[in-house]
Design an enzyme around this catalytic site. Structure first.
Site, short mmCIF file in Angstrom:
data_model
loop_
_atom_site.label_atom_id
_atom_site.label_comp_id
_atom_site.label_asym_id
_atom_site.label_seq_id
_atom_site.Cartn_x
_atom_site.Cartn_y
_atom_site.Cartn_z
CB SER A 122 4.52 -5.41 -12.76
OG SER A 122 4.71 -3.76 -11.72
N1 SAH Z 1 1.30 -1.71 -12.23
C1 SAH Z 1 1.98 -1.05 -12.70
C2 SAH Z 1 2.98 -0.06 -12.74
C3 SAH Z 1 3.97 0.53 -12.94
S1 SAH Z 1 5.23 1.44 -12.61
C4 SAH Z 1 1.92 -1.95 -14.05
O1 SAH Z 1 1.87 -2.96 -14.96
O2 SAH Z 1 2.03 -1.32 -15.86
C5 SAH Z 1 5.40 2.19 -10.94
C6 SAH Z 1 3.81 3.60 -11.63
O3 SAH Z 1 4.11 4.18 -10.55
C7 SAH Z 1 5.19 4.07 -12.76
O4 SAH Z 1 3.87 4.57 -13.83
C8 SAH Z 1 4.91 6.24 -12.39
O5 SAH Z 1 4.29 7.49 -12.58
C9 SAH Z 1 4.14 5.80 -10.62
N2 SAH Z 1 4.09 6.09 -9.04
C10 SAH Z 1 5.71 6.69 -9.04
N3 SAH Z 1 5.15 7.46 -8.00
C11 SAH Z 1 3.73 7.47 -7.59
C12 SAH Z 1 2.87 8.34 -6.93
N4 SAH Z 1 3.46 8.78 -6.03
N5 SAH Z 1 1.82 8.40 -6.88
C13 SAH Z 1 1.20 7.49 -7.92
N6 SAH Z 1 1.95 7.02 -8.53
C14 SAH Z 1 3.05 7.09 -8.72
#
Ligand code: SAH
Length: 218
Positions: free
Chosen positions: A65
């Site tokens: 993000s």
């Molecule tokens: N805060 C993180 C955001 C990553 S993007 C950062 O800044 O790096 C969101 C993430 O949520 C992705 O890696 C995706 O694989 C994960 N995601 C999506 N659905 C999910 C679920 N049901 N359970 C766990 N993770 C999930």
């Protein structure tokens, strides 16, 4: 100049040009954003852009993000230092580290194994004893470790999974993007004396929360 100084300065510029002008005020959040080495959470080829004002790809179609969004969501949780926090969507592990700086313990769930493994490695190399990462469907929450004082969801949900409301402690805060596939509204939901308070914190854009109580897999 040594590499370390370049990144320390980049963090200071990030805080002064992206976070403070947009209203981030919590001193503890600002200190954490000045401290956590965001460049170590992205590929080497992207390190020079790590402190820029936008999200970056982390593989598998997922993103780390934007710095402001990390600071804004973290501030919205109102952490004081002792909370048990549930994070859904570990991704790079960057926000996990920021939240770990400000709370007691972070339980983080990521559904894509390769992404979770990488986050784990990065966080281990930095030494965060108060982070536990699990691979699985985060829409189910983490019942065995509940209740949580704060729940942070970093992927967009079509609606609020009921599991989070059940696993939120009295007085707890849930911050979650809710809406369509491409744009969502960032919601803060607070459990107060059995009542549920909902506030909108504004528009946002996240990758999809995929799982039983989220979007169905393509
Ligand atoms: N805060 C993180 C955001 C990553 S993007 C950062 O800044 O790096 C969101 C993430 O949520 C992705 O890696 C995706 O694989 C994960 N995601 C999506 N659905 C999910 C679920 N049901 N359970 C766990 N993770 C999930």
């Amino acid at each position: 100049m040594r590499g370390k100084d370049i990144y320390t300065r980049a963090r200071k510029t990030m805080v002064e040009s992206q976070l403070i002008p947009r209203g981030i005020r919590d001193e503890r959040v600002i200190s954490a954003m000045l401290k956590v080495p965001r460049h170590l959470f992205v590929d080497e080829a992207l390190m020079a852009q790590a402190y820029s004002d936008y999200p970056l790809p982390i593989g598998e179609g997922q993103t780390i993000s934007q710095p402001f969004m990390v600071a804004f969501m973290t501030e919205a949780l109102g952490l004081r230092g002792t909370e048990r926090v549930l994070e859904i969507g570990t991704g790079s592990g960057y926000q996990t580290a920021v939240v770990a700086e400000l709370s007691g313990r972070v339980y983080s769930i990521e559904r894509i194994p390769s992404i979770a493994d990488r986050a784990r490695k990065t966080l281990d190399s930095l030494g965060y004893p108060n982070i536990v990462i699990k691979i699985g469907d985060g829409t189910l929450g983490w019942e065995e470790e509940s209740p949580f004082d704060a729940i942070l969801v970093t992927a967009g949900a079509p609606q609020v999974p009921h599991t989070y409301m059940e696993q939120l402690a009295e007085g707890g805060r849930l911050v979650i993007p809710v809406g369509g596939e491409f744009v969502q509204e960032l919601m803060r939901i607070t459990k107060k004396k059995g009542r549920i308070e909902r506030e909108s914190l504004g528009g946002c854009r996240f990758v999809k929360l995929v799982g039983r109580y989220g979007w169905q897999e393509d």
